[in-house]
Design a protein around this motif. Sequence first.
Motif, PDB file in Angstrom:
ATOM      1  N   VAL A  59      -3.842  -8.178  -9.042  1.00  0.00           N
ATOM      2  CA  VAL A  59      -4.718  -7.923  -7.895  1.00  0.00           C
ATOM      3  C   VAL A  59      -5.073  -6.445  -7.768  1.00  0.00           C
ATOM      4  O   VAL A  59      -5.990  -6.092  -7.024  1.00  0.00           O
ATOM      5  N   ASP A  60      -4.365  -5.591  -8.499  1.00  0.00           N
ATOM      6  CA  ASP A  60      -4.695  -4.168  -8.496  1.00  0.00           C
ATOM      7  C   ASP A  60      -4.101  -3.511  -9.730  1.00  0.00           C
ATOM      8  O   ASP A  60      -3.053  -3.936 -10.231  1.00  0.00           O
ATOM      9  N   LEU A  61      -4.793  -2.478 -10.227  1.00  0.00           N
ATOM     10  CA  LEU A  61      -4.351  -1.706 -11.391  1.00  0.00           C
ATOM     11  C   LEU A  61      -4.828  -0.271 -11.249  1.00  0.00           C
ATOM     12  O   LEU A  61      -5.916  -0.028 -10.736  1.00  0.00           O
ATOM     13  N   LYS A  62      -4.037   0.653 -11.765  1.00  0.00           N
ATOM     14  CA  LYS A  62      -4.472   2.050 -11.850  1.00  0.00           C
ATOM     15  C   LYS A  62      -3.883   2.661 -13.108  1.00  0.00           C
ATOM     16  O   LYS A  62      -2.673   2.667 -13.306  1.00  0.00           O
ATOM     17  N   HIS A  63      -4.769   3.132 -13.989  1.00  0.00           N
ATOM     18  CA  HIS A  63      -4.365   3.795 -15.226  1.00  0.00           C
ATOM     19  C   HIS A  63      -4.443   5.316 -15.067  1.00  0.00           C
ATOM     20  O   HIS A  63      -5.329   5.827 -14.389  1.00  0.00           O
ATOM     21  N   MET A  64      -3.567   5.995 -15.737  1.00  0.00           N
ATOM     22  CA  MET A  64      -3.609   7.449 -15.912  1.00  0.00           C
ATOM     23  C   MET A  64      -3.445   7.704 -17.404  1.00  0.00           C
ATOM     24  O   MET A  64      -2.757   6.957 -18.095  1.00  0.00           O
ATOM     25  N   PHE A  65      -4.105   8.759 -17.889  1.00  0.00           N
ATOM     26  CA  PHE A  65      -3.937   9.109 -19.300  1.00  0.00           C
ATOM     27  C   PHE A  65      -3.929  10.618 -19.437  1.00  0.00           C
ATOM     28  O   PHE A  65      -4.481  11.338 -18.612  1.00  0.00           O
ATOM     29  N   GLU A  66      -3.277  11.093 -20.506  1.00  0.00           N
ATOM     30  CA  GLU A  66      -3.111  12.533 -20.708  1.00  0.00           C
ATOM     31  C   GLU A  66      -4.352  13.194 -21.273  1.00  0.00           C
ATOM     32  O   GLU A  66      -4.588  14.362 -21.020  1.00  0.00           O
TER      33      GLU A  66
END
Length: 127
Positions: A59-66
């Motif tokens: 129902v929700d997602l949050k990606h972070m990347f370098e």
Amino acid sequence: MENLQKYFDLFDQSRTSEKAFEELSGLFTEDMTFVLNGHEKHGIDQWNQFVKMVFQENVDLKHMFEGWVYEEKEDLYVTPWAVCGKRKSGEVYTQTGKDFAKLDTSGKITYLANVPDNTDMFSDYKK
């Protein structure tokens, strides 16, 4: 490399925006290849099915990347990433890993390998 910079944000936005989903799909070539936990899939239709499956499960997602770095020896780009998600069941989770990508001469993504640190992350996606 511009398409790689847009990738994670558009992926997250695609959960609630058809426009973002179309833009995400447009980052790739029609005959692209992607790999999840060693399972190779081919074509944009397979990719779109995978993305829709992710959003059916979460129902929700949050990606972070370098940040994407070109590895000349391997002729691909790589970035470490982390994701925080909430499944439909209410369970929350985190995951880390690396993505590996190749681009064509116009900058579209032709190859994307997702290598999560937890190899069970996509164990149910073998279709």
